[in-house]
Design a protein around this motif. Structure first.
Motif: not given
Length: 413
Positions: A111-120, A170-182, A407-413
């Motif tokens: 769900x997260x990956x689909x929405x991130x790239x779908x919005x982008x 877009x708002x949901x994609x932002x959060x999914x992007x925030x916790x992603x491993x990108x 999922x937890x927030x990515x510590x690299x961000x």
């Protein structure tokens, strides 16, 4: 069976990938996902009756409100249309209810990956289309790109969508992007594109929620240095926003939306008048006031499922809201919609559904669901978010299978 379960994951990925661009295509993938999910979990089909109360905690309860109301309405054709539109609420709830634990635990990632790239991809596509129009018109200044001619509904015209509904994604994609491993650089690029998307769709309510979200996400960033960098970026952006408003507000439509148009919409005296040089319209407050003044004798029990369109035509006619009649406006308020159709009881069931989902998400610190439910609570004050197909699909997805997302927030961000 393993093949079916894997196929179900890719179907939900495609449903989320295509949701920002086309709700029709997304619906096909989502229904395919529901079927595959049920088939690959067939052994769990026999569930003890005592567990069926869980359906009241899922979007299926939104389907049940008009379904029960159909036995007490005089507007059967419109009632059946609403129930058909609401079907994903029930179908996806059933798919979730019977899905096996392995599928439930893995679906949130897709769900997260689909929405991130779908919005982008959707925002990039819209920018390509609007840039083509902009350069073909030989505008004198690049600032013209931020005017009404290239933003708001003109920006999203190439796709069958609505500014507010795309804004929620877009708002949901932002959060999914925030916790992603990108990588952080990739996140900034994606986030910048999302910011531009919010600016160009120019939805008043989405802009406000988006700003709140960014401030909230800053607090979730574990690294102090990154907090300082993003806070500085936000401060500079807001300063530029104020300067643009002071010096060039007429060429920046988003600013007009957040200032003049909000003030205009909150004045019940604005009937058949225009704002920002656009065509005449009736303010939201004028329409809401007319509903309560004209139809208040039936608001306790409601007029019945499917009654909104007919009752509003009568209300608008009696209150001389000519533009509302011409545009065939709905209530533009989900809470008033339930009062109008299903009365106070229908509204209470709706509010209980929102409360249970928000309280449960807060209890388990599920920031994805908190973000989504908080957004739709606010947006429901100005839109019938639960009634449009894109809203139906988003709610069906995010308030069922996303509940398993830990999922937890990515510590690299």
């Amino acid at each position: 069976m393993k093949f079916l379960c894997n196929s179900a994951k890719y179907f939900i990925f495609m449903a989320c990938l295509t949701l920002p661009f086309s709700f029709q295509i997304s619906t096909i993938f989502l229904m395919g996902f529901a079927l595959l999910s049920f088939v690959c979990s067939f052994k769990r089909a026999l569930v003890p009756i005592k567990h069926y109360y869980q359906f009241l905690l899922l979007p299926s309860v939104i389907f049940l409100i008009p379904l029960i109301g159909i036995f007490f309405t005089e507007y059967l054709p419109d009632a059946f249309k609403l129930i058909i539109k609401y079907l994903p609420y029930f179908v996806i709830s059933v798919a979730y209810f019977y899905a096996n634990d392995d599928l439930k635990s893995k679906i949130p990632y897709y769900i997260r990956q689909g929405l991130i790239y779908g919005v982008l991809l959707t925002i990039i596509y819209l920018f390509i289309k609007i840039s083509s129009v902009f350069f073909s018109n030989s505008e004198d200044s690049i600032s013209a790109l931020f005017t009404y001619r290239y933003t708001y509904r003109n920006f999203i015209a190439p796709i069958d969508s609505h500014t507010t509904y795309l804004g929620v994604l877009i708002i949901m994609a932002n959060y999914f992007l925030f916790i992603s491993r990108h990588k952080v650089v990739v996140k900034f690029i994606f986030f910048f594109i999302n910011v531009l998307g919010v600016v160009f769709i120019s939805s008043k309510i989405v802009s406000i929620i988006f700003l709140i979200q960014v401030v909230f996400l800053i607090f979730l960033i574990p690294r102090k240095r990154m907090k300082i960098i993003i806070s500085s970026f936000m401060t500079i952006s807001l300063t530029m926003f104020v300067l643009i408003h002071i010096n060039n507000s007429n060429n920046f439509y988003m600013i007009q939306r957040l200032t003049r148009e909000i003030v205009w919409d909150l004045n019940p005296a604005n009937r058949g008048t225009s704002v920002n040089g656009k065509v005449a319209d009736d303010s939201r407050l004028a329409r809401w006031k007319a509903i309560f003044n004209t139809g208040k004798e039936n608001l306790l029990f409601g007029y019945g499922t499917g009654s909104e369109s007919t009752i509003l035509k009568e209300v608008h006619l009696e209150n001389n809201l000519k533009e509302s009649i011409r545009r065939n406006y709905n209530t533009h308020n989900q809470y008033i919609f339930y009062i109008l159709e299903n009365g106070i009881l229908g509204l209470l069931v709706f509010l209980l559904f929102l409360y249970k989902n928000l309280f449960s998400a807060l209890k388990r610190r599920d920031y994805a669901v908190i973000t989504f439910v908080s957004s739709i609570i606010i947006i429901s004050a100005v839109e019938n978010y639960f009634n449009r197909t894109m809203g139906v699909l988003a709610i069906s997805i995010f308030l069922t299978f996303l509940k398993e997302d830990n999922a937890e927030a990515n510590s690299n961000f």
